[in-house]
Design a protein around this motif. Structure first.
Motif, PDB file in Angstrom:
ATOM      1  N   ASN A 143      23.145  35.818  51.770  1.00  0.00           N
ATOM      2  CA  ASN A 143      22.369  34.593  51.922  1.00  0.00           C
ATOM      3  C   ASN A 143      22.493  33.805  50.637  1.00  0.00           C
ATOM      4  O   ASN A 143      21.964  34.209  49.606  1.00  0.00           O
ATOM      5  CB  ASN A 143      20.889  34.907  52.195  1.00  0.00           C
ATOM      6  CG  ASN A 143      20.705  35.616  53.512  1.00  0.00           C
ATOM      7  OD1 ASN A 143      21.299  35.240  54.509  1.00  0.00           O
ATOM      8  ND2 ASN A 143      19.892  36.649  53.503  1.00  0.00           N
ATOM      9  N   GLU A 144      23.196  32.700  50.699  1.00  0.00           N
ATOM     10  CA  GLU A 144      23.425  31.908  49.492  1.00  0.00           C
ATOM     11  C   GLU A 144      22.535  30.674  49.508  1.00  0.00           C
ATOM     12  O   GLU A 144      22.399  30.001  50.519  1.00  0.00           O
ATOM     13  CB  GLU A 144      24.881  31.499  49.397  1.00  0.00           C
ATOM     14  CG  GLU A 144      25.221  30.873  48.059  1.00  0.00           C
ATOM     15  CD  GLU A 144      26.708  30.752  47.823  1.00  0.00           C
ATOM     16  OE1 GLU A 144      27.081  30.342  46.730  1.00  0.00           O
ATOM     17  OE2 GLU A 144      27.496  31.075  48.732  1.00  0.00           O
ATOM     18  N   MET A 150      28.944  33.641  44.151  1.00  0.00           N
ATOM     19  CA  MET A 150      27.652  33.011  44.423  1.00  0.00           C
ATOM     20  C   MET A 150      26.849  32.797  43.152  1.00  0.00           C
ATOM     21  O   MET A 150      26.936  33.574  42.209  1.00  0.00           O
ATOM     22  CB  MET A 150      26.856  33.807  45.462  1.00  0.00           C
ATOM     23  CG  MET A 150      26.450  35.182  45.069  1.00  0.00           C
ATOM     24  SD  MET A 150      25.719  36.148  46.424  1.00  0.00           S
ATOM     25  CE  MET A 150      24.226  35.311  46.752  1.00  0.00           C
ATOM     26  N   ASN A 151      26.089  31.689  43.139  1.00  0.00           N
ATOM     27  CA  ASN A 151      25.241  31.375  42.000  1.00  0.00           C
ATOM     28  C   ASN A 151      23.797  31.800  42.233  1.00  0.00           C
ATOM     29  O   ASN A 151      23.134  32.304  41.340  1.00  0.00           O
ATOM     30  CB  ASN A 151      25.290  29.883  41.696  1.00  0.00           C
ATOM     31  CG  ASN A 151      26.649  29.466  41.192  1.00  0.00           C
ATOM     32  OD1 ASN A 151      27.265  30.172  40.414  1.00  0.00           O
ATOM     33  ND2 ASN A 151      27.137  28.329  41.657  1.00  0.00           N
ATOM     34  N   TYR A 152      23.281  31.554  43.440  1.00  0.00           N
ATOM     35  CA  TYR A 152      21.904  31.890  43.789  1.00  0.00           C
ATOM     36  C   TYR A 152      21.914  32.488  45.187  1.00  0.00           C
ATOM     37  O   TYR A 152      22.670  32.049  46.046  1.00  0.00           O
ATOM     38  CB  TYR A 152      21.008  30.640  43.818  1.00  0.00           C
ATOM     39  CG  TYR A 152      20.936  29.909  42.514  1.00  0.00           C
ATOM     40  CD1 TYR A 152      20.081  30.327  41.502  1.00  0.00           C
ATOM     41  CD2 TYR A 152      21.719  28.789  42.292  1.00  0.00           C
ATOM     42  CE1 TYR A 152      20.015  29.649  40.300  1.00  0.00           C
ATOM     43  CE2 TYR A 152      21.667  28.095  41.095  1.00  0.00           C
ATOM     44  CZ  TYR A 152      20.808  28.529  40.109  1.00  0.00           C
ATOM     45  OH  TYR A 152      20.749  27.864  38.928  1.00  0.00           O
TER      46      TYR A 152
END
Length: 48
Positions: A42-43, A22-24
């Protein structure tokens, strides 16, 4: 290895996989009776 340690090790491995993909976003651990019973991811997708 006792059940609590196995639970912890399994949770750490799951967290490593989630974080690496995941990035954010956010990750929430749900604990009941000293055991991690659920992990929520929660992405967020950022549109630039």
């Amino acid at each position: 290895m006792d059940k609590k340690q196995q639970n912890f090790e399994k949770a750490v491995e799951s967290l490593k996989k989630m974080i690496s993909t995941m990035n954010y976003g956010s990750i929430t651990l749900i604990v009941q009776d000293n055991y991690i019973i659920q992990i929520e991811k929660n992405e967020k997708i950022r549109l630039k």
